[in-house]
Enzyme design. Structure first.
Site, PDB file in Angstrom:
ATOM      1  CE  LYS A  77     -18.994  -2.698 -29.145  1.00  0.00           C
ATOM      2  NZ  LYS A  77     -18.553  -1.920 -27.981  1.00  0.00           N
ATOM      3  CB  SER A 119     -15.774  -0.050 -26.740  1.00  0.00           C
ATOM      4  OG  SER A 119     -15.566  -0.338 -28.100  1.00  0.00           O
TER       5      SER A 119
END
Ligand SMILES: Nc1ncnc2c1ncn2[C@@H]1O[C@H](COP(=O)(O)OP(=O)(O)O)[C@@H](O)[C@H]1O
Ligand SMILES: [Mg+2]
Length: 825
Positions: A773, A730
């Protein structure tokens, strides 16, 4: 000690045999002195026997030589010479094997037996000496010389004789074969010689001793010898007697002790030890009865109880069996709490214990509703149980709270128990590596115990508690067996109604236990386990949620726990926000609670040092005074500062402790096409970096990078901040952005964070943990988050207050990422 019974057994001689049934009798013959003896006599050798004068001895004669001798003697005067043979092994001794001194005997009464032997009685008359043998055939004949003895008593011999008789009578007491009483009257004190010989016959002397005794010439010599001999003999007898009686005494002592001990035991039994055991057995019996065990467990319990009653208390087994029984009877086989199935009540309790978490609470209530319906329902005013669960019920049978630490996973479990009115227990699986911890050790192990599941149930005392299996993702496995496999069985409604703990070794029904698991991430949870679980995610709290939790729960609790009154400490919103921003950086509220606790302790110290009876003072904590309580600020919003240079991009990561921001730095230096990556980077992230570099190179022209740049430069990518291992794809777009920023010399917007996987062609692929996140980006003070376009649906999970404060860029390609990320000024 000599065998005084030898006479009774019958002593054999070579040619003569002592008549078995006859006693030696005292000869009352006329004085032998008056007898004229012939010059020569036939000699009858005796084996193992000396015949004395003045005594009559029965003899058996069997040897042909001896029989010939007797036959010829009968025709003469009936006198023979009786001499002992000193070689007792010789059946027919010659002249050399015969003692030279013997006794002249006259033969009385002969009896010829059927077997050819002759039985006779001889009377000892007087001693004689063999001068020389004159014939050996048909029998021995010798020229003899009589050896008369002086028979007149002297004063000395009289005294000695009396003494001897006394001693002999004493000896007679010990020797049953000497008829003491009978002899006492017949012993002739007037004839000491006759007396000593009579006594000597009763002494059963060794052959050599008897011969020696015969050969003593003086009467006093004979008397003295006898006294000495009888003295010794008596002493030996007495000593023997003493030893015997002592031995008897000892035996009696041992016996006495044995009896006493037996008696003591009986008394102890009487006094209660037995009662105690009896009572113990009785108690166990009652408990077994009361426990309502299923058949197999009951059988086992009864068998063990039987064993217990037969084991001695001192046996090591005893304790083992007893402990086992205690376990069996103390398990909640049937004991259960009544469920509160009121869903409104459940919701009310959940709201009471936890701020926010609306969605989570809703799902919990739904879960409880389904569970309730599965158990049965009220139909026409009566309870109707639902049919047995089907295999499809396995899915989602178990609740699993997944999320970073401190978001309330464990405390939600406790809340659920409270809502349902059940007992609550927590089993921490963190670091558990041994199957036996779940399932116990077999009873054959020393100190074996049941596993944690059964221990927990015993502690709960009900068979339907809520059990939190905490941190299921931290479960280990090694050579001792896989605890996950055991858990699988515990959590499987198909199997757990006959869960068999190794120690208990009888099935226990776990189906009414409500298991709830927790995990930080599900990555490490075995798929079959995940399959059984209904996962509820808790991503973490926003700042305002944390403030609310702190105000309503954490601060009041810390104030209480530190012994303060609510009015003594004032932590307003501004202070709490400051604490959250400067002293914590977490998804949950654990650190926040700790910091509030520190403030409270400082206040408590201040309050405690006031003199007694002081007025209650209110401590209103000011944001600017926080450093006094908590020390220097621990976290800075440093994103802006760090990204001020070209070549640094802010990424968003998701780990088991929640979302984090991380900075990715790129640097260039002269070299040849090299790429170095540092900062505890995993393989996947390295590949992702390669992909990012390839993308940037392929776009060099478009980005305005010199064509030969890559031939002349090395690139270094570094991902600092802690030794937290970083991996996963990611960070792809972040690395590419950092590289693009470096090479175009355009810095990245300082308030922008990003996450997304990159393909070689510059496509942006979706990632996980969007909510975590975004929360982390928000915590770090970022305002823009670049996300893969395909993650768009997850934006719905983001709390509204964050959506209001932040902007989101949904990127399909790297071009879009760079457009949003690189500053244009
Ligand atoms: N939403 C909430 N409302 C009130 N208190 C909360 C909330 N979330 C967490 N807490 C409190 O935070 C602390 C940590 O929670 P805990 O259940 O131990 O977290 P976890 O098990 O997820 O690590 C507990 O004291 C808990 O009561
Ligand atoms: Mg926990």
């Amino acid at each position: 000690m000599k065998n005084f019974d030898r006479l009774q057994e019958g002593a054999f001689t070579e040619e003569t045999m002592l008549a078995g049934d006859a006693r030696v009798t005292t000869a009352h013959s006329s004085s032998p002195m008056s007898v004229e003896f012939p010059q020569s006599l036939p000699i009858l050798p005796l084996r193992g026997l000396v015949v004395y004068p003045h005594t009559a001895v029965p003899l058996n004669v069997g040897q042909p030589r001896s029989i010939r001798l007797l036959e010829s003697t009968n025709q003469q005067n009936g006198l023979i010479g009786l001499c002992a043979s000193h070689d007792q092994d010789r059946a027919v001794p010659g002249p050399d094997e015969i003692y030279r001194i013997g006794t002249i005997g006259s033969v009385h009464r002969q009896l010829r037996r059927k077997d050819g032997t002759i039985r006779m009685l001889v009377n000892g008359l007087q001693r004689f000496r063999i001068k020389e043998f004159v014939a050996t055939d048909p029998f021995l004949v010798a020229e003899i010389e009589p050896l008369p003895e002086d028979e007149t008593p002297s004063t000395q011999s009289m005294a000695m004789t009396r003494n001897l008789v006394d001693m002999f009578m004493r000896l007679a007491e010990y020797v049953p074969s000497i008829p003491g009483d009978l002899l006492a009257s017949s012993l002739n004190l007037e004839n000491p010689l006759q007396l000593v010989y009579t006594i000597a016959t009763y002494l059963q002397l060794e052959l050599s001793e008897a011969q020696q005794f015969l050969e003593f010439n003086a009467l006093t010599e004979k008397l003295a010898w006898l006294v000495r001999h009888i003295g010794q003999e008596t002493e030996i007898m007495e000593m023997g007697q003493r030893i015997r009686s002592e031995a008897v005494g000892q035996m009696e002592q041992a016996q006495r002790e044995y009896f006493l001990r037996e008696q003591l035991k009986a008394i102890q039994r009487e006094l209660g030890e037995a009662d105690e055991r009896e009572l113990e057995a009785k108690t166990f019996r009652e408990k077994i009865e009361a426990a309502n065990m299923p058949a197999e467990a009951r059988q086992e319990a009864e068998r063990e109880l039987n064993r217990l009653t037969r084991l001695p208390v001192a046996a090591a087994e005893y304790g083992v069996v007893r402990t086992y029984l205690e376990w069996l009877v103390n398990l909640p086989w049937e004991a259960a709490t009544t469920d509160n199935l009121d869903l409104h009540h459940a919701r009310a309790v959940l709201d009471e214990d936890h701020h926010g978490l609306d969605e989570v609470k809703e799902r919990i209530v739904e879960f409880l509703a389904v569970r309730r319906l599965r158990q049965g329902r009220m139909v026409d005013g009566g309870w109707e149980a639902t049919a047995v669960s089907t295999p499809s019920d396995r899915h989602g049978a178990i609740l699993c709270f997944a999320g970073p630490p401190g978001v309330g996973k464990t405390s939600l479990g406790r809340s659920i128990a409270r809502a349902m009115g059940r007992q609550f227990a927590r089993i921490s699986l963190g670091g558990m590596r041994d199957e036996a911890e779940i399932r116990g050790h077999r009873r054959t192990y020393i100190g074996a115990l049941p596993g944690r599941i059964m221990q927990t149930l015993r502690r709960c005392g009900s068979k339907n508690p809520v059990v939190i299996l905490d941190e299921i993702d931290k479960l280990g496995a090694d050579f001792r067996g896989d605890p996950a496999a055991a858990l699988l069985e515990v959590l499987d409604p198909e199997q757990n109604n006959t869960f068999r703990d190794h120690y208990l070794d009888v099935p226990f029904d776990l189906s009414s236990v409500m298991f709830i698991t927790t995990a930080n991430t599900l990555d490490a949870v075995p798929v079959p386990l995940q399959d059984r679980m209904e996962v509820i995610r808790l991503a973490g709290y926003t700042e305002s949620e944390k403030i609310a939790i702190a105000e309503q729960y954490l601060a009041p609790r810390q104030i209480r726990e530190n012994g303060l009154l609510p009015e003594e400490v004032v932590l307003d919103t501004a202070v709490l926000r400051q604490i959250i921003r400067d002293y914590t950086r977490e998804a949950g509220v654990r650190e926040l609670e700790r910091q509030i606790g520190r403030v409270c302790r400082k206040v408590a110290t201040a309050v405690a040092t006031l003199p007694d009876g002081s007025q209650i003072t209110s401590h209103a904590i000011q944001p600017e005074h926080l450093t006094d309580f908590l020390g220097p600020v621990r976290y800075f919003a440093d994103a802006a500062q760090r990204t001020s240079l070209a070549g640094v991009a802010t990424g968003l990561a998701w780990t088991s402790t929640g979302g984090h921001i991380l900075f990715i730095e790129a640097a260039k230096m002269p070299g040849q096409k090299g790429l170095t990556i540092t900062g505890q980077v995993g393989e996947v992230m390295q590949e992702s970096a390669q992909a990012a570099l390839t993308y940037v190179r392929s776009k060099a022209e478009q980005l305005g990078i010199a064509a030969n740049f890559f031939d002349q430069h090395d690139i270094h990518i570094h991902i600092p901040a802690g030794a937290i291992p970083k991996d996963g794809p990611s960070a792809g777009i972040t690395i590419a952005t950092a590289l693009a920023s470096l090479l175009t010399k355009r810095p990245v917007c300082h308030d922008t964070g990003m996450t997304g996987e990159i393909t070689l062609r510059g496509q942006v692929m979706p990632i996980g943990g969007v909510k975590e996140k975004v929360l982390a980006a928000h915590r770090a003070g970022l305002h823009t988050v670049i996300l893969p376009y395909q993650n768009e649906p997850e934006l719905a999970d983001i709390p509204d207050e964050i959506k209001e404060e932040m902007s989101f860029v949904l990127a399909r390609t790297m071009d879009e990422v760079l457009t949003a990320a690189l500053c244009t000024d």
